[in-house]
Scaffold this motif. Structure first.
Motif, PDB file in Angstrom:
ATOM      1  N   LEU A   1     -27.444  27.113  38.030  1.00  0.00           N
ATOM      2  CA  LEU A   1     -27.409  26.687  36.434  1.00  0.00           C
ATOM      3  C   LEU A   1     -27.157  25.442  36.308  1.00  0.00           C
ATOM      4  CD1 LEU A   1     -28.404  27.802  33.800  1.00  0.00           C
ATOM      5  CD2 LEU A   1     -26.345  28.771  33.254  1.00  0.00           C
ATOM      6  N   LEU A   2     -25.892  25.044  37.244  1.00  0.00           N
ATOM      7  CA  LEU A   2     -25.356  23.877  36.961  1.00  0.00           C
ATOM      8  C   LEU A   2     -26.199  22.692  37.435  1.00  0.00           C
ATOM      9  CD1 LEU A   2     -22.842  22.021  36.304  1.00  0.00           C
ATOM     10  CD2 LEU A   2     -22.287  22.165  38.957  1.00  0.00           C
ATOM     11  N   ASP A   3     -27.078  23.010  38.237  1.00  0.00           N
ATOM     12  CA  ASP A   3     -28.273  22.030  38.553  1.00  0.00           C
ATOM     13  C   ASP A   3     -29.016  21.610  37.324  1.00  0.00           C
ATOM     14  OD1 ASP A   3     -27.551  22.125  41.270  1.00  0.00           O
ATOM     15  OD2 ASP A   3     -28.783  23.448  41.766  1.00  0.00           O
ATOM     16  N   GLN A   4     -29.166  22.677  36.358  1.00  0.00           N
ATOM     17  CA  GLN A   4     -30.211  22.386  35.234  1.00  0.00           C
ATOM     18  C   GLN A   4     -29.207  21.459  34.461  1.00  0.00           C
ATOM     19  OE1 GLN A   4     -31.629  25.836  33.512  1.00  0.00           O
ATOM     20  NE2 GLN A   4     -32.025  26.842  35.646  1.00  0.00           N
ATOM     21  N   VAL A   5     -28.018  21.731  34.333  1.00  0.00           N
ATOM     22  CA  VAL A   5     -27.134  21.026  33.506  1.00  0.00           C
ATOM     23  C   VAL A   5     -27.380  19.560  33.780  1.00  0.00           C
ATOM     24  CG1 VAL A   5     -24.889  20.578  32.812  1.00  0.00           C
ATOM     25  CG2 VAL A   5     -25.733  22.758  32.908  1.00  0.00           C
ATOM     26  N   ILE A   6     -27.083  19.422  35.146  1.00  0.00           N
ATOM     27  CA  ILE A   6     -27.050  18.206  35.715  1.00  0.00           C
ATOM     28  C   ILE A   6     -28.570  17.323  35.410  1.00  0.00           C
ATOM     29  CG2 ILE A   6     -27.185  16.680  38.045  1.00  0.00           C
ATOM     30  CD1 ILE A   6     -24.891  18.722  38.682  1.00  0.00           C
ATOM     31  N   LEU A   7     -29.481  17.999  35.656  1.00  0.00           N
ATOM     32  CA  LEU A   7     -30.990  17.521  35.067  1.00  0.00           C
ATOM     33  C   LEU A   7     -31.029  16.995  33.816  1.00  0.00           C
ATOM     34  CD1 LEU A   7     -33.375  19.699  37.059  1.00  0.00           C
ATOM     35  CD2 LEU A   7     -32.855  17.515  37.451  1.00  0.00           C
ATOM     36  N   GLU A   8     -30.478  17.863  32.860  1.00  0.00           N
ATOM     37  CA  GLU A   8     -30.508  17.442  31.407  1.00  0.00           C
ATOM     38  C   GLU A   8     -29.692  16.046  31.265  1.00  0.00           C
ATOM     39  OE1 GLU A   8     -32.029  18.765  28.894  1.00  0.00           O
ATOM     40  OE2 GLU A   8     -32.973  20.610  29.955  1.00  0.00           O
ATOM     41  N   ILE A   9     -28.577  16.125  31.933  1.00  0.00           N
ATOM     42  CA  ILE A   9     -27.692  14.820  31.718  1.00  0.00           C
ATOM     43  C   ILE A   9     -28.520  13.592  32.364  1.00  0.00           C
ATOM     44  CG2 ILE A   9     -25.562  13.605  32.525  1.00  0.00           C
ATOM     45  CD1 ILE A   9     -24.310  16.667  32.318  1.00  0.00           C
ATOM     46  N   LYS A  10     -28.897  13.912  33.613  1.00  0.00           N
ATOM     47  CA  LYS A  10     -29.567  12.740  34.142  1.00  0.00           C
ATOM     48  C   LYS A  10     -30.915  12.197  33.241  1.00  0.00           C
ATOM     49  CE  LYS A  10     -28.597  13.472  39.072  1.00  0.00           C
ATOM     50  NZ  LYS A  10     -29.059  13.770  40.239  1.00  0.00           N
ATOM     51  N   ALA A  11     -31.564  12.982  32.554  1.00  0.00           N
ATOM     52  CA  ALA A  11     -32.594  12.746  31.654  1.00  0.00           C
ATOM     53  C   ALA A  11     -32.069  11.827  30.443  1.00  0.00           C
ATOM     54  CB  ALA A  11     -33.283  13.986  31.016  1.00  0.00           C
ATOM     55  N   ARG A  12     -30.660  12.321  30.000  1.00  0.00           N
ATOM     56  CA  ARG A  12     -30.267  11.438  28.956  1.00  0.00           C
ATOM     57  C   ARG A  12     -29.922  10.131  29.402  1.00  0.00           C
ATOM     58  NH1 ARG A  12     -28.761  13.030  23.871  1.00  0.00           N
ATOM     59  NH2 ARG A  12     -30.431  14.543  24.177  1.00  0.00           N
ATOM     60  N   LEU A  13     -29.365  10.100  30.901  1.00  0.00           N
ATOM     61  CA  LEU A  13     -28.976   8.705  31.267  1.00  0.00           C
ATOM     62  C   LEU A  13     -30.148   7.951  31.455  1.00  0.00           C
ATOM     63  CD1 LEU A  13     -26.344   9.956  33.875  1.00  0.00           C
ATOM     64  CD2 LEU A  13     -26.090   8.566  31.709  1.00  0.00           C
ATOM     65  N   GLU A  14     -31.353   8.236  31.418  1.00  0.00           N
ATOM     66  CA  GLU A  14     -32.452   7.200  31.661  1.00  0.00           C
ATOM     67  C   GLU A  14     -32.763   6.493  30.400  1.00  0.00           C
ATOM     68  OE1 GLU A  14     -35.996   9.889  32.734  1.00  0.00           O
ATOM     69  OE2 GLU A  14     -34.832  10.456  34.687  1.00  0.00           O
ATOM     70  N   GLN A  15     -32.232   7.138  29.171  1.00  0.00           N
ATOM     71  CA  GLN A  15     -32.300   6.467  27.791  1.00  0.00           C
ATOM     72  C   GLN A  15     -31.143   5.707  27.556  1.00  0.00           C
ATOM     73  OE1 GLN A  15     -32.899   9.737  25.397  1.00  0.00           O
ATOM     74  NE2 GLN A  15     -34.775  10.403  26.270  1.00  0.00           N
ATOM     75  N   TYR A  16     -29.891   6.050  27.994  1.00  0.00           N
ATOM     76  CA  TYR A  16     -28.744   5.166  27.627  1.00  0.00           C
ATOM     77  C   TYR A  16     -27.897   4.900  28.900  1.00  0.00           C
ATOM     78  CZ  TYR A  16     -29.764   7.249  22.952  1.00  0.00           C
ATOM     79  OH  TYR A  16     -30.693   7.442  21.883  1.00  0.00           O
ATOM     80  N   GLU A  17     -27.073   3.795  28.552  1.00  0.00           N
ATOM     81  CA  GLU A  17     -26.292   3.455  29.827  1.00  0.00           C
ATOM     82  C   GLU A  17     -24.917   4.364  30.127  1.00  0.00           C
ATOM     83  OE1 GLU A  17     -25.158  -0.578  29.606  1.00  0.00           O
ATOM     84  OE2 GLU A  17     -27.197  -1.447  29.014  1.00  0.00           O
ATOM     85  N   GLN A  18     -24.565   4.805  28.812  1.00  0.00           N
ATOM     86  CA  GLN A  18     -23.448   5.850  28.890  1.00  0.00           C
ATOM     87  C   GLN A  18     -23.683   6.709  27.929  1.00  0.00           C
ATOM     88  OE1 GLN A  18     -19.800   3.804  28.271  1.00  0.00           O
ATOM     89  NE2 GLN A  18     -19.106   4.096  30.270  1.00  0.00           N
ATOM     90  N   VAL A  19     -23.046   8.127  28.275  1.00  0.00           N
ATOM     91  CA  VAL A  19     -23.451   9.165  27.398  1.00  0.00           C
ATOM     92  C   VAL A  19     -22.152   9.833  27.038  1.00  0.00           C
ATOM     93  CG1 VAL A  19     -25.845   9.445  28.198  1.00  0.00           C
ATOM     94  CG2 VAL A  19     -23.968  10.820  29.283  1.00  0.00           C
ATOM     95  N   ASN A  20     -22.048  10.705  26.248  1.00  0.00           N
ATOM     96  CA  ASN A  20     -20.973  11.783  26.036  1.00  0.00           C
ATOM     97  C   ASN A  20     -21.577  12.829  26.194  1.00  0.00           C
ATOM     98  OD1 ASN A  20     -19.532   9.455  25.150  1.00  0.00           O
ATOM     99  ND2 ASN A  20     -19.357  10.086  22.918  1.00  0.00           N
TER     100      ASN A  20
END
Length: 117
Positions: A24-43
Protein backbone atom coordinates in the motif's frame (compact mmCIF):
# COMPACT_ATOMS: atom_id res chain seq x y z
CA UNK A 1 -7.80 1.27 0.87
CA UNK A 2 -6.29 4.56 -0.13
CA UNK A 3 -8.07 7.85 -0.76
CA UNK A 4 -6.49 11.09 -1.93
CA UNK A 5 -7.70 14.66 -1.86
CA UNK A 6 -6.33 18.07 -2.79
CA UNK A 7 -5.98 20.87 -0.28
CA UNK A 8 -4.02 23.18 -2.57
CA UNK A 9 -2.06 22.53 -5.73
CA UNK A 10 1.18 21.70 -3.94
CA UNK A 11 -0.52 19.82 -1.08
CA UNK A 12 -1.56 16.20 -1.41
CA UNK A 13 -3.81 14.58 1.16
CA UNK A 14 -3.75 10.82 1.62
CA UNK A 15 -6.04 8.85 3.90
CA UNK A 16 -5.41 5.17 4.57
CA UNK A 17 -8.31 3.25 6.09
CA UNK A 18 -6.57 -0.10 6.48
CA UNK A 19 -3.21 -1.22 7.84
CA UNK A 20 -0.43 0.48 5.90
CA UNK A 21 1.53 -2.36 4.32
CA UNK A 22 4.58 -2.29 2.11
CA UNK A 23 2.39 -2.77 -0.97
CA UNK A 24 0.00 0.00 0.00
CA UNK A 25 2.92 2.34 0.67
CA UNK A 26 3.98 1.76 -2.95
CA UNK A 27 0.63 3.29 -3.98
CA UNK A 28 1.19 6.24 -1.63
CA UNK A 29 4.62 6.82 -3.17
CA UNK A 30 3.14 6.73 -6.70
CA UNK A 31 0.57 9.38 -5.70
CA UNK A 32 3.32 11.61 -4.31
CA UNK A 33 5.53 11.12 -7.36
CA UNK A 34 2.62 12.09 -9.63
CA UNK A 35 2.27 15.37 -7.72
CA UNK A 36 6.01 15.96 -7.94
CA UNK A 37 5.70 15.93 -11.72
CA UNK A 38 3.65 19.13 -11.39
CA UNK A 39 5.40 20.95 -8.53
CA UNK A 40 9.00 21.41 -7.43
CA UNK A 41 8.09 20.89 -3.79
CA UNK A 42 5.03 19.40 -2.14
CA UNK A 43 3.43 19.18 1.28
CA UNK A 44 2.08 15.78 2.27
CA UNK A 45 -0.82 15.07 4.64
CA UNK A 46 -0.93 11.38 5.54
CA UNK A 47 -3.71 10.09 7.78
CA UNK A 48 -3.79 6.53 9.06
CA UNK A 49 -7.34 6.04 10.30
CA UNK A 50 -8.05 4.98 13.86
CA UNK A 51 -7.39 1.35 14.67
CA UNK A 52 -4.87 0.81 11.89
CA UNK A 53 -1.10 0.42 12.02
CA UNK A 54 1.89 0.65 9.71
CA UNK A 55 4.05 -2.41 9.16
CA UNK A 56 7.71 -2.13 10.10
CA UNK A 57 8.74 -2.86 6.50
CA UNK A 58 6.48 -0.05 5.23
CA UNK A 59 7.89 2.32 7.86
CA UNK A 60 11.46 1.63 6.70
CA UNK A 61 10.46 2.05 3.05
CA UNK A 62 8.73 5.36 3.87
CA UNK A 63 11.78 6.65 5.73
CA UNK A 64 14.02 5.70 2.82
CA UNK A 65 11.69 7.45 0.35
CA UNK A 66 11.59 10.64 2.45
CA UNK A 67 15.38 10.77 2.84
CA UNK A 68 16.14 10.06 -0.80
CA UNK A 69 13.62 12.71 -1.95
CA UNK A 70 13.95 15.25 0.87
CA UNK A 71 14.69 18.15 -1.48
CA UNK A 72 11.20 17.78 -2.96
CA UNK A 73 9.31 18.04 0.33
CA UNK A 74 8.45 21.13 2.31
CA UNK A 75 6.17 19.69 5.03
CA UNK A 76 4.77 16.38 6.22
CA UNK A 77 1.75 16.08 8.51
CA UNK A 78 1.32 12.57 9.88
CA UNK A 79 -2.09 12.03 11.48
CA UNK A 80 -2.55 8.84 13.47
CA UNK A 81 -3.45 7.51 16.88
CA UNK A 82 -0.62 4.97 16.62
CA UNK A 83 1.83 6.15 19.27
CA UNK A 84 4.70 4.01 18.01
CA UNK A 85 4.21 5.36 14.45
CA UNK A 86 4.28 8.95 15.78
CA UNK A 87 7.46 8.26 17.80
CA UNK A 88 9.15 6.54 14.86
CA UNK A 89 8.36 9.51 12.61
CA UNK A 90 9.78 11.98 15.14
CA UNK A 91 12.99 9.97 15.61
CA UNK A 92 13.49 9.31 11.89
CA UNK A 93 13.11 12.96 10.98
CA UNK A 94 15.70 14.43 13.34
CA UNK A 95 18.24 14.82 10.55
CA UNK A 96 15.79 15.62 7.77
CA UNK A 97 15.57 19.18 6.49
CA UNK A 98 11.79 18.91 6.12
CA UNK A 99 9.22 20.19 8.57
CA UNK A 100 7.40 17.17 10.00
CA UNK A 101 4.64 17.21 12.58
CA UNK A 102 2.55 14.42 14.00
CA UNK A 103 -1.05 14.80 15.10
CA UNK A 104 -3.63 12.64 16.83
CA UNK A 105 -6.75 11.86 14.78
CA UNK A 106 -8.82 14.24 16.94
CA UNK A 107 -6.49 17.08 15.83
CA UNK A 108 -6.76 16.44 12.09
CA UNK A 109 -8.21 19.91 11.41
CA UNK A 110 -5.11 21.49 12.97
CA UNK A 111 -2.97 19.27 10.72
CA UNK A 112 -4.93 20.30 7.63
CA UNK A 113 -4.59 23.96 8.52
CA UNK A 114 -0.83 23.66 9.14
CA UNK A 115 -0.09 21.62 6.00
CA UNK A 116 -2.07 23.99 3.78
CA UNK A 117 0.04 27.05 4.58
Amino acid sequence: MLATFDLAGHVIGIIVNTDLTDELLDQVILEIKARLEQYEQVNVYLELEKGHEISFKALLKGINFKYSNADFFNKFAIVTDSIWFQKAVIVSDIFLNVEVRTYDIKDRLDAIQWISI
